[in-house]
Design a protein around this motif. Structure first.
Motif, mmCIF file in Angstrom:
data_model
loop_
_atom_site.group_PDB
_atom_site.id
_atom_site.type_symbol
_atom_site.label_atom_id
_atom_site.label_comp_id
_atom_site.label_asym_id
_atom_site.label_seq_id
_atom_site.Cartn_x
_atom_site.Cartn_y
_atom_site.Cartn_z
ATOM 1 N N GLU C 286 0.826 -1.214 0.000
ATOM 2 C CA GLU C 286 0.000 0.000 0.000
ATOM 3 C C GLU C 286 0.856 1.258 0.000
ATOM 4 O O GLU C 286 0.559 2.219 -0.699
ATOM 5 N N ALA C 287 1.923 1.234 0.788
ATOM 6 C CA ALA C 287 2.788 2.416 0.861
ATOM 7 C C ALA C 287 3.431 2.694 -0.496
ATOM 8 O O ALA C 287 3.543 3.853 -0.919
ATOM 9 N N ARG C 288 3.856 1.635 -1.179
ATOM 10 C CA ARG C 288 4.493 1.835 -2.489
ATOM 11 C C ARG C 288 3.494 2.307 -3.540
ATOM 12 O O ARG C 288 3.796 3.172 -4.359
ATOM 13 N N VAL C 289 2.304 1.724 -3.517
ATOM 14 C CA VAL C 289 1.285 2.130 -4.484
ATOM 15 C C VAL C 289 0.909 3.599 -4.242
ATOM 16 O O VAL C 289 0.783 4.392 -5.180
ATOM 17 N N LYS C 290 0.780 3.951 -2.975
ATOM 18 C CA LYS C 290 0.420 5.326 -2.620
ATOM 19 C C LYS C 290 1.489 6.305 -3.129
ATOM 20 O O LYS C 290 1.163 7.334 -3.726
ATOM 21 N N ALA C 291 2.759 5.963 -2.914
ATOM 22 C CA ALA C 291 3.835 6.851 -3.370
ATOM 23 C C ALA C 291 3.750 7.025 -4.881
ATOM 24 O O ALA C 291 3.914 8.126 -5.415
ATOM 25 N N LYS C 292 3.480 5.937 -5.585
ATOM 26 C CA LYS C 292 3.426 6.035 -7.041
ATOM 27 C C LYS C 292 2.226 6.873 -7.484
ATOM 28 O O LYS C 292 2.357 7.773 -8.316
ATOM 29 N N GLU C 293 1.077 6.579 -6.909
ATOM 30 C CA GLU C 293 -0.131 7.294 -7.339
ATOM 31 C C GLU C 293 -0.077 8.777 -6.959
ATOM 32 O O GLU C 293 -0.418 9.641 -7.745
ATOM 33 N N GLU C 294 0.365 9.041 -5.727
ATOM 34 C CA GLU C 294 0.398 10.442 -5.299
ATOM 35 C C GLU C 294 1.518 11.218 -5.979
ATOM 36 O O GLU C 294 1.515 12.450 -5.943
ATOM 37 N N GLY C 295 2.462 10.506 -6.580
ATOM 38 C CA GLY C 295 3.535 11.193 -7.278
ATOM 39 C C GLY C 295 3.231 11.417 -8.752
ATOM 40 O O GLY C 295 3.969 12.122 -9.444
ATOM 41 N N ALA C 296 2.138 10.818 -9.228
ATOM 42 C CA ALA C 296 1.857 10.857 -10.671
ATOM 43 C C ALA C 296 1.754 12.293 -11.186
ATOM 44 O O ALA C 296 2.351 12.636 -12.206
ATOM 45 N N TRP C 297 1.047 13.143 -10.461
ATOM 46 C CA TRP C 297 0.876 14.518 -10.946
ATOM 47 C C TRP C 297 2.202 15.279 -10.967
ATOM 48 O O TRP C 297 2.405 16.151 -11.820
ATOM 49 N N VAL C 298 3.104 14.902 -10.077
ATOM 50 C CA VAL C 298 4.419 15.562 -10.041
ATOM 51 C C VAL C 298 5.223 15.159 -11.278
ATOM 52 O O VAL C 298 5.824 15.998 -11.955
ATOM 53 N N ARG C 299 5.224 13.861 -11.566
ATOM 54 C CA ARG C 299 5.972 13.379 -12.737
ATOM 55 C C ARG C 299 5.377 13.963 -14.028
ATOM 56 O O ARG C 299 6.104 14.358 -14.940
ATOM 57 N N GLU C 300 4.046 14.038 -14.061
ATOM 58 C CA GLU C 300 3.400 14.628 -15.237
ATOM 59 C C GLU C 300 3.768 16.108 -15.394
ATOM 60 O O GLU C 300 4.037 16.584 -16.492
ATOM 61 N N ALA C 301 3.764 16.834 -14.283
ATOM 62 C CA ALA C 301 4.080 18.259 -14.339
ATOM 63 C C ALA C 301 5.484 18.476 -14.893
ATOM 64 O O ALA C 301 5.711 19.341 -15.745
ATOM 65 N N ALA C 302 6.434 17.655 -14.430
ATOM 66 C CA ALA C 302 7.812 17.825 -14.882
ATOM 67 C C ALA C 302 7.931 17.530 -16.377
ATOM 68 O O ALA C 302 8.670 18.213 -17.094
#
Ligand SMILES: [Fe+2]
Ligand SMILES: [Fe+2]
Ligand SMILES: [Fe+2]
Lengths: 250, 95, 314
Positions: C286-302
């Motif tokens: 769950e922690a890994r999935v959360k990091a990936k999902e919550e980071g998606a908008w950051v990776r997209e922005a970059a």
């Protein structure tokens, strides 16, 4: 003289420690591995700065033996960090905007402090300056990316700027300790740093297509030991071992 | 599958003045500026370098291992490029 | 150019392996070799990344500034190790994101040890000393593995690992030099982590379905049981030196074999934990999935910013 230096060192060291503590909460949870590693590097720099500053400060007080005692054994009202650095990590934009506001202040501060008449302080500042310059590069580039990235990232970065702006005014607070050190060429006039800080902030905001709020923001009193409600929880975690097992070596 | 994956970059580091940049690994970054910063954080945490190059992996043209015969074997016969090809008179140990 | 048959290619491939010539990304390789490598390296990468969580759990509570910095640097190293290993799998034609999605969908495993909770500060000692210690046994052997990018990643990792086990042992030593409460804390951590650490080497050779082929391909250089024995032999004296007791009544030195004999591993527990029923399996993923999902908008922005700046330049 020593008392004002001591107070000033706590303000400096506590900013580093508490922000380092906050950043280290990200370790293992960053948006991508590369950034996880980058944020941990910054946390490590900040904890290293705090260690150096406290080591010096501990020599100026009979109350605390060493850096660890200062870091882990004070009561909440004895921590003198700005309220900005204790704010929760929030989302990635909240963390990076908080970091950016702080780095933009730290760089000119250390630039001045490296010429301090207090040579120990000057040495600490010289080392820390290199680190803070890198932090500022990292945080300002991220703020620009987020502000000028997608619609969503723009929105989040803008919200973070509006939310955190109110805590920035406190960074330039001068009270008797700073006044005395200013008179002895030990520390700069923090009020004078505001202009340099604002220039950095405005330049980055423009590139990031972000707006600054027009209000001044409230006057925080973290420098006097009166914190936000978050601080108690930070200490509850950070001091857990020292409080649960007093007086032991680890 | 969401495709917000950053492009892959190859990282080359000069470990000290006077040496070539050497390939050390790769990483992901959205652009060159961040690739450089990430390279610094990922690959020089223990002072491994004084200079960094980054290059997008997709831009590299590699030789085909199936042709490694024609590509590299001709050089095997050009032993005169190697210093051990030459006899030195006794008495000279280093040259 | 002549086209060679699969048989010729395979024979040629095995000859290279036997002569300890490294296989590089663009070289011809049997499909199963590629698959086995992807499985092994990605499992290893995931173990590094998931392994950040149990130790990361104590960073904000570390009892001194030095311990906090060391733990941060250690957990950060593990992120680097994951990154090096994902890079190695990318040379086999599978992207980091695909590899990570396989983890999140439960298709690939990671080391079962990280499904145990870290309950006290002494666990930072036990994990560094035992878990990194066990990992090093494996990793040193893998520096000579047949696939070039994997071997090079392992060399880098082994260099960085050298302080991990030491800092863990140092924590244990400090505790054993401390108060009764601290000694008990250290012993308790050893009691909880000893058997799971032995399980890290995987099922016994008789049960291990991949070992034989992996040994022939030299993507494994020692069997699970060989590595487990070396670990026990190396660790028991370290425990004794600082006054810790290994929680195994059957443990004794066997003069004839020149090795320690030790008790039976509870393989039921091992398969339960591997199968998803360990104490923390759910939290870790769950922690890994959360990091990936919550980071998606950051990776997209970059990415969005990068393409905007590029089009501005043109
Ligand atoms: Fe590792
Ligand atoms: Fe490790
Ligand atoms: Fe590890």
């Amino acid at each position: 003289m020593e008392e004002s230096t001591y107070t000033f060192l706590l303000r400096l060291g506590d900013d580093s420690l508490i922000l380092g503590q906050r950043l280290s909460e990200w370790c293992g949870h960053g948006p991508i591995l590369e950034e996880d590693i980058a944020m941990t590097n910054i946390a490590l720099d900040l904890i290293g700065q705090a260690t150096n500053i406290y080591t010096y400060a501990a020599g100026l007080t009979p109350d605390f033996n060493d850096a660890d005692a200062l870091a882990f054994l004070r009561f909440e009202h004895q921590y003198l960090n700005a309220i900005l650095v204790e704010q929760p990590n929030g989302n990635f934009a909240d963390t990076l905007v908080r970091q950016f506001f702080f780095d933009a202040f730290r760089v000119p501060l250390f630039e001045h402090l490296q010429d301090s008449k207090d040579t120990s302080l000057a040495a600490i500042a010289e080392k820390s300056l290199k680190e803070s310059r890198y932090h500022l590069k990292h945080s300002s580039e991220w703020v620009i990316r987020l502000g000028d990235g997608t619609e969503l990232s723009h929105e989040r970065a803008q919200l973070a700027v509006f939310d955190l702006w109110r805590y920035t005014q406190e960074l330039f607070h001068m009270d008797t300790a700073e006044q005395k050190l200013l008179a002895q060429d030990i520390a700069p006039n923090l009020e004078n740093l505001r202009g340099i800080w604002l220039e950095t902030v405005e330049t980055v905001m423009e590139k990031a297509t972000l707006k600054l709020p027009t209000n001044q923001g409230f006057f925080g009193a973290g420098r006097l030991g009166r914190h936000s409600e978050h601080m108690g929880y930070i200490l509850a975690q950070m001091q857990y071992m020292q409080r649960a097992y007093p007086g032991m070596e680890w | 599958m969401s495709s917000n994956e950053w492009p892959l970059w190859e990282v080359f580091i000069r470990s000290k003045q006077g040496l070539n940049h050497k390939h050390v690994g790769s990483l992901r970054a959205p652009d060159a500026a961040m690739a450089l910063q990430n390279a610094r954080d990922v690959y020089t945490r223990r002072s491994e370098g004084v200079s960094i190059w980054v290059m997008q992996s997709a831009l590299i043209t590699a030789s085909d291992p199936k042709e490694s015969g024609p590509m590299f074997e001709p050089a095997d016969s050009k032993v005169y490029r190697h210093p051990t090809f030459y006899d030195l008179p006794d008495g000279i140990e280093h040259m | 150019m002549e086209t060679r048959t699969i048989e010729q290619l395979s024979e040629n491939f095995q000859q290279k392996i036997d002569a300890d010539i490294k296989i590089e990304p663009n070289d011809w390789m049997p499909d199963n070799y590629r698959k086995a490598l992807i499985r092994q390296i990605s499992q290893h990468a995931h173990s590094e990344i998931v392994g950040m969580l149990p130790e990361g759990n104590w960073i904000t509570r570390a009892p001194s500034l030095r311990r906090k910095a060391v733990l941060l640097a250690k957990v950060q190293d593990e992120a680097g190790h994951g990154l090096y290993l994902y890079s190695a799998t990318e040379t086999l034609g599978i992207s980091r994101e695909e590899t990570i999605d396989d983890l999140h969908e439960g298709k690939v495993k990671y080391s079962s040890i990280f499904n145990y909770p870290t309950l006290t500060w002494a666990d930072m000692g036990a994990v560094g000393w035992l878990v990194d210690g066990a990992a090093i046994m494996n990793q040193v052997a893998l520096c000579r593995t047949s696939y070039g990018p994997y071997a090079r990643a392992m060399v880098k990792i082994c260099k960085e690992e050298s302080f991990h086990q030491r800092q863990g042992y140092e924590i244990m030593t400090s505790l054993m030099n401390g108060t009764e409460v601290q000694k008990a804390m250290a012993q308790d951590a050893l009691n909880r982590f000893w058997w799971p650490a032995l399980m890290m080497f995987g099922p016994s050779d008789a049960e291990s379905k991949h070992t034989e082929q992996s040994m022939r391909w030299r993507i494994k250089r020692y069997t699970n049981d060989e590595l487990r024995q070396s670990f026990v032999d190396a660790t028991v004296p370290q425990a004794e030196l600082i006054g810790l007791t290994i929680p195994d009544p059957k443990l004794r030195w066997n003069e004839e074999r020149g090795h320690y004999d030790f008790g039976d591993i509870d393989w039921d527990e091992f398969w339960q934990v591997v199968g998803g029923n360990g104490p923390c399996n759910k939290e870790r993923i769950e922690a890994r999935v959360k990091a990936k999902e919550e980071g998606a908008w950051v990776r997209e922005a970059a990415l969005a910013f990068a393409s905007k700046s590029k089009s501005r330049q043109n």
